[in-house]
Design a protein around this motif. Structure first.
Motif, PDB file in Angstrom:
ATOM      1  N   HIS A 103       0.837  -1.198   0.000  1.00  0.00           N
ATOM      2  CA  HIS A 103       0.000   0.000   0.000  1.00  0.00           C
ATOM      3  C   HIS A 103       0.877   1.255   0.000  1.00  0.00           C
ATOM      4  N   PRO A 104       0.505   2.284  -0.776  1.00  0.00           N
ATOM      5  CA  PRO A 104       1.347   3.483  -0.877  1.00  0.00           C
ATOM      6  C   PRO A 104       1.531   4.234   0.436  1.00  0.00           C
ATOM      7  N   SER A 105       0.706   3.953   1.442  1.00  0.00           N
ATOM      8  CA  SER A 105       0.863   4.637   2.729  1.00  0.00           C
ATOM      9  C   SER A 105       2.038   4.085   3.534  1.00  0.00           C
ATOM     10  N   LEU A 106       2.586   2.952   3.092  1.00  0.00           N
ATOM     11  CA  LEU A 106       3.712   2.336   3.795  1.00  0.00           C
ATOM     12  C   LEU A 106       5.041   2.787   3.204  1.00  0.00           C
ATOM     13  N   THR A 107       6.061   2.850   4.043  1.00  0.00           N
ATOM     14  CA  THR A 107       7.411   3.102   3.546  1.00  0.00           C
ATOM     15  C   THR A 107       7.891   1.847   2.823  1.00  0.00           C
ATOM     16  N   PRO A 108       8.859   1.968   1.925  1.00  0.00           N
ATOM     17  CA  PRO A 108       9.362   0.773   1.228  1.00  0.00           C
ATOM     18  C   PRO A 108       9.835  -0.319   2.185  1.00  0.00           C
ATOM     19  N   SER A 109      10.559   0.051   3.240  1.00  0.00           N
ATOM     20  CA  SER A 109      11.066  -0.966   4.165  1.00  0.00           C
ATOM     21  C   SER A 109       9.930  -1.666   4.897  1.00  0.00           C
ATOM     22  N   SER A 110       8.894  -0.920   5.257  1.00  0.00           N
ATOM     23  CA  SER A 110       7.748  -1.535   5.933  1.00  0.00           C
ATOM     24  C   SER A 110       6.964  -2.432   4.988  1.00  0.00           C
ATOM     25  N   ALA A 111       6.825  -1.985   3.731  1.00  0.00           N
ATOM     26  CA  ALA A 111       6.111  -2.797   2.741  1.00  0.00           C
ATOM     27  C   ALA A 111       6.825  -4.118   2.496  1.00  0.00           C
ATOM     28  N   VAL A 112       8.140  -4.071   2.421  1.00  0.00           N
ATOM     29  CA  VAL A 112       8.915  -5.292   2.220  1.00  0.00           C
ATOM     30  C   VAL A 112       8.755  -6.231   3.413  1.00  0.00           C
ATOM     31  N   ALA A 113       8.882  -5.701   4.620  1.00  0.00           N
ATOM     32  CA  ALA A 113       8.764  -6.534   5.816  1.00  0.00           C
ATOM     33  C   ALA A 113       7.378  -7.154   5.926  1.00  0.00           C
ATOM     34  N   LEU A 114       6.334  -6.364   5.657  1.00  0.00           N
ATOM     35  CA  LEU A 114       4.971  -6.877   5.758  1.00  0.00           C
ATOM     36  C   LEU A 114       4.699  -7.923   4.682  1.00  0.00           C
ATOM     37  N   THR A 115       5.241  -7.724   3.489  1.00  0.00           N
ATOM     38  CA  THR A 115       5.078  -8.707   2.412  1.00  0.00           C
ATOM     39  C   THR A 115       5.723 -10.038   2.791  1.00  0.00           C
ATOM     40  N   LEU A 116       6.920  -9.979   3.346  1.00  0.00           N
ATOM     41  CA  LEU A 116       7.606 -11.209   3.749  1.00  0.00           C
ATOM     42  C   LEU A 116       6.843 -11.920   4.858  1.00  0.00           C
ATOM     43  N   ALA A 161       2.313  -2.228 -10.349  1.00  0.00           N
ATOM     44  CA  ALA A 161       3.654  -1.662 -10.421  1.00  0.00           C
ATOM     45  C   ALA A 161       4.264  -1.490  -9.029  1.00  0.00           C
ATOM     46  N   THR A 162       3.433  -1.088  -8.057  1.00  0.00           N
ATOM     47  CA  THR A 162       3.926  -0.923  -6.686  1.00  0.00           C
ATOM     48  C   THR A 162       4.310  -2.265  -6.083  1.00  0.00           C
ATOM     49  N   VAL A 163       3.487  -3.278  -6.320  1.00  0.00           N
ATOM     50  CA  VAL A 163       3.794  -4.616  -5.816  1.00  0.00           C
ATOM     51  C   VAL A 163       5.107  -5.116  -6.424  1.00  0.00           C
ATOM     52  N   LEU A 164       5.281  -4.921  -7.713  1.00  0.00           N
ATOM     53  CA  LEU A 164       6.514  -5.360  -8.380  1.00  0.00           C
ATOM     54  C   LEU A 164       7.729  -4.641  -7.806  1.00  0.00           C
ATOM     55  N   ARG A 165       7.570  -3.361  -7.504  1.00  0.00           N
ATOM     56  CA  ARG A 165       8.692  -2.610  -6.934  1.00  0.00           C
ATOM     57  C   ARG A 165       9.076  -3.169  -5.573  1.00  0.00           C
ATOM     58  N   VAL A 166       8.081  -3.548  -4.768  1.00  0.00           N
ATOM     59  CA  VAL A 166       8.362  -4.130  -3.449  1.00  0.00           C
ATOM     60  C   VAL A 166       9.089  -5.462  -3.603  1.00  0.00           C
ATOM     61  N   LEU A 167       8.624  -6.300  -4.516  1.00  0.00           N
ATOM     62  CA  LEU A 167       9.270  -7.594  -4.723  1.00  0.00           C
ATOM     63  C   LEU A 167      10.696  -7.418  -5.254  1.00  0.00           C
ATOM     64  N   TYR A 168      10.908  -6.396  -6.072  1.00  0.00           N
ATOM     65  CA  TYR A 168      12.254  -6.098  -6.574  1.00  0.00           C
ATOM     66  C   TYR A 168      13.172  -5.704  -5.421  1.00  0.00           C
ATOM     67  N   LEU A 169      12.648  -4.931  -4.471  1.00  0.00           N
ATOM     68  CA  LEU A 169      13.421  -4.558  -3.290  1.00  0.00           C
ATOM     69  C   LEU A 169      13.780  -5.790  -2.463  1.00  0.00           C
ATOM     70  N   VAL A 170      12.821  -6.717  -2.327  1.00  0.00           N
ATOM     71  CA  VAL A 170      13.090  -7.953  -1.590  1.00  0.00           C
ATOM     72  C   VAL A 170      14.242  -8.710  -2.261  1.00  0.00           C
ATOM     73  N   PHE A 171      14.180  -8.841  -3.580  1.00  0.00           N
ATOM     74  CA  PHE A 171      15.212  -9.577  -4.310  1.00  0.00           C
ATOM     75  C   PHE A 171      16.585  -8.937  -4.135  1.00  0.00           C
ATOM     76  N   ASN A 172      16.626  -7.630  -4.191  1.00  0.00           N
ATOM     77  CA  ASN A 172      17.907  -6.933  -4.109  1.00  0.00           C
ATOM     78  C   ASN A 172      18.526  -6.989  -2.718  1.00  0.00           C
ATOM     79  N   GLU A 173      17.744  -7.375  -1.717  1.00  0.00           N
ATOM     80  CA  GLU A 173      18.318  -7.547  -0.383  1.00  0.00           C
ATOM     81  C   GLU A 173      19.239  -8.768  -0.346  1.00  0.00           C
TER      82      GLU A 173
END
Length: 381
Positions: A103-116, A161-173
């Motif tokens: 969700h756009p209200s979340l920071t990228p780091s929070s979105a990644v953590a919540l997705t995982l 597109a937002t979901v893909l960006r979050v998953l891309y961040l997860v991969f790059n970790e």
């Protein structure tokens, strides 16, 4: 105990809970309680319908928590709505979770953590270890993210597109601790690509597979970085490369080019070259031109300067580099490489040493320091 099965069922069970009206935070807590119960019970008495068992147990846990919370007594009328035991519905609401966690209200780091946590089914401890932070810190981050999205209701399609960006961040970790985040990102992206008709989802999956295929060759036995040109291509995963190229070709055939497809095309050209010397740098420059048009990203322009240096010579690469902000991350390292190829080892050695001080991690710093030492040693002879 089949941990992989539990993790694969977690998002769909949580999605059912949310669809039935449980707010996200309470539903996620109930699902986690159900997973703990499954770990305790299943080894001795595995249910015939694991998903149905988890849904029933999680719903009971949710109702128990609702009754215990005086502020939520208005939900007690749901007690009579408890689903009867039986096969779980075939519908999969996992896609809603992807959009909720990104969700756009979340920071990228929070979105990644919540997705995982919610979609990936990882524990807070596993996520904390992967990010090398204290478990309490990660618990607070996830708790805040859950509270943020608890009141969110979907009245329109989510943003892929937002979901893909979050998953891309997860991969790059990448990977650390006991969880391989790169492999986890591939698993989740594969799941998403199967659920949505979107060429960029396929493009991201192809990109991940092609990059992951080179993983075994990226480091030497002592842990030092091995540049792409020096990697043992016999150690690349040809199965992953074949799959990635096939997925990419199907996505490109739809003629809806996006950033991840273009990045995957660059990775495919590297993967397809039998040797570093046979890399089609001219075509790679053309793909970077497409990426520049799509994103206008300084990082893309920096990578393009490297490709231009390979395709048209180091002087051309340095000219392209001169158009970019010198404070850009890795700008100095690229300048050092191009100056070395242009026959200026003194300048290259100085720039490699300078780049080492700016390196974002220890492995890259050591690699750049060795490059500077190599050139200085050669000049001293």
């Amino acid at each position: 105990m089949d941990e992989a099965l539990l993790r694969s069922l977690t998002p769909s069970v949580l999605a059912v809970m949310v669809r039935r009206g449980a707010d996200f935070a309470a539903a996620e807590d109930a699902v986690q309680d159900a997973l703990v119960e499954a770990i305790r019970v299943w080894p001795a008495d595995t249910p015939r319908d694991p998903k149905g068992w988890l849904i029933t147990t999680a719903w009971r846990k949710f109702l128990d928590a609702t009754r215990a919370d005086a502020a939520r007594r208005r939900r007690e009328d749901r007690v009579d709505e408890e689903p009867a035991p039986g096969p779980a519905p075939a519908a999969d609401d996992t896609l809603r979770l992807y959009f909720l966690c990104a969700h756009p209200s979340l920071t990228p780091s929070s979105a990644v953590a919540l997705t995982l946590r919610a979609v990936g089914g990882l524990t807070t401890r596993q996520i904390a270890r992967a990010y090398l932070v204290p478990e309490a810190t990660m618990a607070q981050r996830i708790s805040r993210a859950k509270r943020t999205v608890s009141g969110v209701r979907f009245d329109r399609p989510g943003d892929v597109a937002t979901v893909l960006r979050v998953l891309y961040l997860v991969f790059n970790e990448g990977y650390s601790g006991d969880v391989d985040l790169a492999a986890e990102a591939i698993r989740l992206t594969r799941q998403l690509a199967a659920a949505v008709d979107h060429p960029e989802a396929a493009g991201l999956l192809a990109l991940m597979l092609l990059h992951h295929a080179r993983r075994a060759a990226r480091t030497a036995p002592d842990g030092s970085l091995v540049p792409l040109a020096e990697q043992d291509r016999g150690r690349w995963d040809t199965v992953a490369i074949t799959e990635g190229i096939g997925i990419l070709q199907a996505a490109l055939a739809r003629d809806r080019l996006g950033e991840f497809q273009a990045q995957a095309a660059v990775a495919a050209l590297h993967a397809d070259a039998p040797t570093a010397g046979e890399t089609d740098w001219v075509q790679i420059v053309e793909w970077y031109d497409e990426l520049t048009r799509l994103t206008d990203s300084p990082v893309v322009r920096l990578n393009r300067a490297v490709a231009v240096g390979e395709a048209d010579g180091p002087r051309a690469g340095l000219a392209a580099l001169a158009e970019l902000d010198a404070s850009l991350p890795r700008h100095t390292a690229v300048a050092a490489y191009l100056h070395e190829r242009d026959g200026d080892p003194a300048t290259a050695a100085r720039l490699y040493a300078e780049a080492a001080h700016k390196a974002p991690d220890l492995a890259e710093r050591d690699h750049l320091t060795r490059q500077a030492a190599r050139l200085n040693s050669r000049r001293a002879r």
